[in-house]
Write a protein that holds these residues in place. Structure first.
Motif, PDB file in Angstrom:
ATOM      1  N   PHE A   1       0.860  -1.175   0.000  1.00 10.65           N
ATOM      2  CA  PHE A   1       0.000   0.000   0.000  1.00 10.65           C
ATOM      3  C   PHE A   1       0.901   1.232   0.000  1.00 10.65           C
ATOM      4  N   ARG A   2       0.296   2.386  -0.272  1.00 12.04           N
ATOM      5  CA  ARG A   2       1.070   3.620  -0.183  1.00 12.04           C
ATOM      6  C   ARG A   2       0.192   4.729   0.354  1.00 12.04           C
TER       7      ARG A   2
ATOM      8  N   PHE B   1      -3.565   2.016 -11.554  1.00 17.18           N
ATOM      9  CA  PHE B   1      -2.587   3.059 -11.835  1.00 17.18           C
ATOM     10  C   PHE B   1      -1.143   2.543 -11.828  1.00 17.18           C
ATOM     11  N   VAL B   2      -0.915   1.272 -11.485  1.00 18.06           N
ATOM     12  CA  VAL B   2       0.447   0.721 -11.543  1.00 18.06           C
ATOM     13  C   VAL B   2       0.587  -0.444 -12.516  1.00 18.06           C
ATOM     14  N   LYS B   3      -0.507  -0.856 -13.123  1.00 18.49           N
ATOM     15  CA  LYS B   3      -0.440  -1.974 -14.066  1.00 18.49           C
ATOM     16  C   LYS B   3       0.519  -1.665 -15.207  1.00 18.49           C
ATOM     17  N   GLY B   4       1.391  -2.622 -15.463  1.00 22.43           N
ATOM     18  CA  GLY B   4       2.375  -2.455 -16.516  1.00 22.43           C
ATOM     19  C   GLY B   4       3.647  -1.763 -16.071  1.00 22.43           C
ATOM     20  N   ARG B   5       3.627  -1.187 -14.870  1.00 21.55           N
ATOM     21  CA  ARG B   5       4.821  -0.494 -14.365  1.00 21.55           C
ATOM     22  C   ARG B   5       5.419  -1.190 -13.140  1.00 21.55           C
ATOM     23  N   PHE B   6       4.579  -1.700 -12.270  1.00 18.81           N
ATOM     24  CA  PHE B   6       5.022  -2.338 -11.026  1.00 18.81           C
ATOM     25  C   PHE B   6       4.810  -3.846 -11.115  1.00 18.81           C
TER      26      PHE B   6
ATOM     27  N   ASP C   1       3.843   8.991  -7.892  1.00 21.90           N
ATOM     28  CA  ASP C   1       4.108   7.772  -7.131  1.00 21.90           C
ATOM     29  C   ASP C   1       4.777   8.072  -5.789  1.00 21.90           C
ATOM     30  N   THR C   2       5.114   9.321  -5.564  1.00 18.38           N
ATOM     31  CA  THR C   2       5.748   9.722  -4.311  1.00 18.38           C
ATOM     32  C   THR C   2       4.816   9.451  -3.139  1.00 18.38           C
ATOM     33  N   ALA C   3       5.304   8.683  -2.169  1.00 15.92           N
ATOM     34  CA  ALA C   3       4.490   8.301  -1.010  1.00 15.92           C
ATOM     35  C   ALA C   3       5.351   7.462  -0.067  1.00 15.92           C
TER      36      ALA C   3
END
Length: 128
Positions: free
Chosen positions: A37-38, A62-67, A89-91
């Motif tokens: 989580f963030r 919002f993170v599919k394909g990146r994370f 993505d800062t968190a």
């Protein structure tokens, strides 16, 4: 419950990558579902990704394909590989663990209340 300790956070430029790690204590790791989580300043904690005891993975849109979330049951560790990072993505990123084995849906895995153990969090800052 298990004890969780995150590592791997830091400062990175937009477009860069980081890999977060979460080491878990205890002998029940392989049967547990693990989540990331963030929480950004002034915002609620939000679901990022989860991997259940079978190895199935779930991601926030919002993170599919990146994370990519993965786990190593020998090392009792779960990872979050983060690529193409964006300033949004800062968190503070938190690792969480839910007891198992049991069937869980993405809806339940997305809920903070599903998890009985949490790490202290690791800061990720993405500069533009």
């Amino acid at each position: 419950q298990v004890q969780l300790e995150e590592s791997g956070g830091g400062l990175v430029q937009a477009g860069g990558s980081l890999r977060l790690s979460c080491a878990a204590s205890g002998r029940t790791f392989s049967s547990r579902s693990m989540g990331w989580f963030r929480q950004a300043p002034g915002k609620e904690r939000e679901f990022v990704a989860a991997i259940i005891w079978t190895g199935s993975t779930y991601y926030a849109d919002f993170v599919k394909g990146r994370f990519t979330i993965s786990r190593d049951n020998v090392k009792n560790t779960v990872y979050l590989q983060m690529n193409s990072l964006k300033p949004e993505d800062t968190a503070v990123y938190y690792c969480a663990s839910a007891w198992g084995p049991r069937p869980l849906t993405q809806t339940s895995l997305s809920a903070v209340t599903e998890y009985d153990s949490w790490g202290q969090g690791t800061q990720v800052t993405v500069s533009s």
